[in-house]
Scaffold this active site. Structure first.
Site, PDB file in Angstrom:
ATOM      1  N   LYS A   1       0.857  -1.180   0.000  1.00 10.37           N
ATOM      2  CA  LYS A   1       0.000   0.000   0.000  1.00 10.37           C
ATOM      3  C   LYS A   1       0.898   1.237   0.000  1.00 10.37           C
ATOM      4  O   LYS A   1       2.113   1.128   0.132  1.00 10.37           O
ATOM      5  CB  LYS A   1      -0.929   0.020   1.208  1.00 10.37           C
TER       6      LYS A   1
ATOM      7  N   LYS B   1      -0.281   4.141   8.216  1.00  7.27           N
ATOM      8  CA  LYS B   1      -0.505   2.773   7.741  1.00  7.27           C
ATOM      9  C   LYS B   1       0.412   1.781   8.448  1.00  7.27           C
ATOM     10  O   LYS B   1       0.227   0.584   8.357  1.00  7.27           O
ATOM     11  CB  LYS B   1      -0.324   2.709   6.224  1.00  7.27           C
TER      12      LYS B   1
ATOM     13  N   THR C   1      -8.994  -0.419   0.345  1.00  5.34           N
ATOM     14  CA  THR C   1      -9.531  -1.305  -0.693  1.00  5.34           C
ATOM     15  C   THR C   1      -8.607  -2.502  -0.914  1.00  5.34           C
ATOM     16  O   THR C   1      -9.043  -3.563  -1.317  1.00  5.34           O
ATOM     17  CB  THR C   1      -9.740  -0.564  -2.028  1.00  5.34           C
TER      18      THR C   1
END
Length: 799
Positions: free
Chosen positions: A534, A540, A642
């Site tokens: 990602k 994150k 996603t």
């Protein structure tokens, strides 16, 4: 054009000779790729023309999706799949001695996006067409995209993406539809026929030239349009230095997200955003005038959706067109605008909610600034009626305050719908981040949990799994992905679970071969493939992942009784060029990998891989091969995600926090089929608001944390000097903004649990199956149906 392989071969050979001016025997693989690509584009052209004609004559309501990113990936196989031509083309090419897969590898990934924002937009385009909704995309045709990532001595190096070097076979240049976009200059105000008139003069114009791409639906006649704008010099520039003008003009569509740590970069980003919305809005109005004519009915026929804050200038630009070019009153123009434009918010991070300094905005866009200023004045008057005398409250909600324009505030005021992208995210927006606006406009707020197109991320990326699913439940799931829930009936079927495991092993071998080809490293496909791919950002928490790897390495070295199933940690991520801290994390991952992978005492059980230049085509190999999906963002910080859905759909088990769509994934797959750890969102938000977290306590009271933290700076990594002091300082001196150390213990425990469960392969396969069975909800088809019904009020055509 062709219905069987003999017709295809005949047409292919003729087309190749016409296009390339050479015989088949003299032709190259690139000739073959461009020949096939042109044939496919021509194949869809009839339906493309017919689709646009239907929209024109039926006057049905259409949606235009404005996004700064469209991360399309490769389109050849995707288009063949949607058109039902894969088998015919593959067999025809085989007869000619051509491998379709090799042609697909020639196609570069279209460099039009960075991460989830752009990939979501691409999935939405696919679903709109596949469900026969009248919907189009508007974006920018970036010459060099974001950047091509190279890793040199563990450091990220950015090179220009050369995806357009050989042209782009799918696009059609529409120079006849070019639009002049003005910048700088001044606004002359005067009375004409008793009315105040505004004229933007002495401007520097940039020509926006549209390049249209057909977006073909899955086995349907609908072909929608993705219009990408290219910045080119105006034929009549008002500029003394033509070379400077040409260079500055072309820079507007050269790179995605130019570095905005300085004023020049800020100006370029703002130029990009206005360039996109001005060209798109005026193109939409021009088309609408031809089809319908009466602009007072615009919102009945057109929905304009802005994907995050980058296209928010669509609001004042639509106002400008209606006021200055259509001679409407303010009230009429405003009524039309707020009933036409809807907005998706993608973040809870305040730094990601764009703000523009007035000193930059006003001279670059003088007429737009006047309109934004007037919107702000009128909104503040409304607030005064609501909160008389409460200047602080009004100041917090104002669109312009402290010499800054707040784009999210403009979006909230100037749209009729504001949606979050996961249930938790939307609640945080309503209760906390945008509560002031929710109090005034509660009817605007709604949730639309993100989705992914299962046609690309399962049917295309994982054909063996798709085949197994079809054998089990039939093929109706391809059109109705919610039918994947029927797979749950096989959770006690040993034969089916064994086949599922064989598919996973095949995909792991494929990725292992890719890793060997790229890095020379040999990968044990019996190891757990633990993957985090990602965008690289502190929230994150790739850092939490690699610190845990360091801990595992320490255990293996120091504790002879420590047992763990062999594990391969795989990373893929790009850091923004100006994001110094994120680049340090990439360097740390490579430094750890270098030490771990070279240690013969441990490398049979622990390996670390970083796959450079993460992109859609690489992702299509990664997602099907994963055993564990790392979704470990600090709770409340990831709007949705996603990638988590793509892993789930391909049978990976999530190790994650209760953040974004992970919460809904837990509900759909079942709590027993996901590994949850870490602080809940409420506690994170409480720490953020009230304090009380002291990272140094975790350093002193947890020897595992103290050891890995000390190893960042004590010479444990040879030749690293002070390389990782910024990471050390961020976690201890700056108190660990994203609670990496706070969640370390919980993360380590859940990772140990996941490793033990993996050794019970029957249980793991059941968990994998239940994730696939629960993933149908996360198809972008479901998401688009919700947008269409609840926000855009558009209907599918029946053709």
């Amino acid at each position: 054009m062709f219905t069987n392989k003999e017709e295809f071969k005949e047409n292919f050979l003729k087309k190749l000779e016409m296009m390339c001016g050479k015989s088949f025997g003299e032709s190259t693989k690139r000739d073959h790729y461009f020949t096939l690509g042109n044939m496919v584009r021509e194949y869809v052209s009839t339906n493309w023309i017919n689709t646009n004609e239907r929209y024109r004559t039926a006057r049905e309501k259409q949606v235009y999706y404005l996004s700064i990113e469209f991360l399309l990936g490769r389109l050849l196989h995707h288009n063949l799949l949607n058109l039902g031509l894969v088998d015919v083309v593959k067999k025809g090419l085989e007869d000619l001695g051509i491998d379709l897969y090799e042609l697909e590898e020639i196609e570069p990934d279209a460099g039009l996006g960075n991460g989830g924002l752009g990939r979501l937009a691409a999935c939405f385009m696919d679903s709109l067409a596949s469900l026969n909704f009248p919907g189009h995309g508007c974006g920018i045709r970036y010459k060099h995209g974001l950047f091509e990532q190279k890793i040199v001595d563990g450091y990220q190096v950015e090179l220009p993406e050369q995806w357009l070097r050989h042209g782009h076979v799918w696009e059609v240049r529409r120079a006849d539809l070019a639009i002049e976009v003005p910048f700088w200059g001044n606004v002359e105000t005067k009375m004409e026929n008793g009315k105040l008139v505004f004229r933007h003069e002495h401007t520097e114009k940039i020509t926006a030239v549209p390049y249209d791409l057909p977006i073909a639906g899955f086995q349907t006649e609908t072909v929608n349009t993705l219009r990408l704008w290219n910045a080119e010099p105006s034929p009549y520039p008002i500029h003394q230095d033509i070379l400077t003008y040409k260079r500055e003009t072309e820079s507007v569509s050269e790179f995605l997200y130019p570095d905005d740590t300085h004023d020049r970069g800020k100006i370029l980003r703002l130029k990009q955003q206005y360039f996109l919305v001005s060209a798109s809005i005026r193109s939409i109005i021009r088309s609408f005038r031809k089809q319908v004519g009466d602009l007072y009915s615009l919102s009945q026929h057109i929905a304009i959706h802005i994907n995050d804050t980058h296209p928010v200038l669509a609001i004042p630009e639509l106002m400008r067109v209606l006021l200055d070019e259509e001679d409407m009153s303010w009230n009429d123009a405003w009524e039309i605008t707020i009933n036409t434009i809807s907005y998706t918010n993608h973040t809870t991070l305040s730094e990601a909610l764009e703000k523009w300094p007035v000193r930059i905005f006003q001279p670059l866009l003088p007429r737009i600034y006047m309109i934004v200023e007037e919107i702000n004045e009128r909104f503040c008057r409304l607030l005064w009626d609501q909160y008389p005398g409460d200047w602080q409250h009004i100041e917090r909600m104002a669109i312009i305050a402290h010499h800054e324009i707040k784009m999210a505030h403009l979006a909230l005021v100037g749209s009729y719908s504001v949606n979050g992208v996961a249930a938790l995210h939307t609640e945080i927006l309503k209760i906390r981040e945008m509560n002031n606006f929710y109090q005034i406009f509660p009817q605007k707020f709604n949730n639309k949990t993100n989705g992914i197109t299962h046609r690309r991320w399962l049917l295309k990326a994982n054909p063996l799994l798709a085949k197994l699913i079809t054998e089990g439940i039939g093929d109706k799931w391809i059109r109705e992905p919610e039918r994947l829930c029927m797979l749950a009936q096989f959770k006690e079927d040993f034969s089916f679970l064994e086949q599922l495991s064989r598919v996973k092993q095949h995909n792991k071998r494929r990725l292992a071969d890719r890793i060997t080809m790229q890095t020379g490293m040999s990968i044990n496909t019996e190891s757990i493939f633990d993957i985090q791919v990602k965008r690289l950002h502190a929230y994150k928490r790739q850092l939490l992942n690699i610190l845990h790897v360091m801990y595992l390495y320490n255990r293996l070295k120091e504790d002879s009784t420590f047992q763990m199933h062999p594990r391969t940690f795989i990373f893929g991520a790009k850091a923004s060029p100006g994001y110094y801290y994120a680049k340090k994390i990439i360097k740390l991952i490579h430094t750890v990998a270098d030490k771990v992978n070279k240690d013969v005492r441990t490398n049979e059980r622990l390996k670390v891989v970083f796959l450079e230049n993460y992109r859609v085509s690489l992702a299509e190999e990664i997602f099907p091969s994963a055993d564990i999906s790392e979704q470990i963002s600090t709770a409340s910080k990831e709007a949705s995600g996603t990638g988590n859905m793509k892993f789930m759909m391909n049978g990976a088990i999530t190790v994650g926090t209760l953040d974004g769509a992970n919460i809904e994934m837990k509900e759909k797959a079942g709590a027993d089929n996901i590994f949850i750890f870490g602080l809940p969102a409420e506690q994170v938000l409480n720490y953020d608001q009230n304090g009380g977290y002291h990272s140094m306590e975790y350093y002193y009271h947890d020897k595992r944390i103290r050891q890995v933290m000390d190893q960042l700076t004590n010479g444990f990594f040879p030749d690293s000097d002070n390389e990782f002091e910024p990471i050390f300082d961020s976690l201890l001196i700056e108190n660990d903004q994203y609670f990496v150390l706070r969640d370390f213990d919980s993360y380590s425990a859940i990772q140990a649990q996941a490793g033990k469960v993996y050794e019970n392969q029957n249980q793991w396969r059941k968990m994998s199956l239940m994730n696939i069975a629960g993933s149908g909800y996360f198809s972008s088809d479901r998401t688009i149906k919700e947008y269409a019904k609840d926000i855009w009020n558009i209907n599918p055509g029946h053709y």
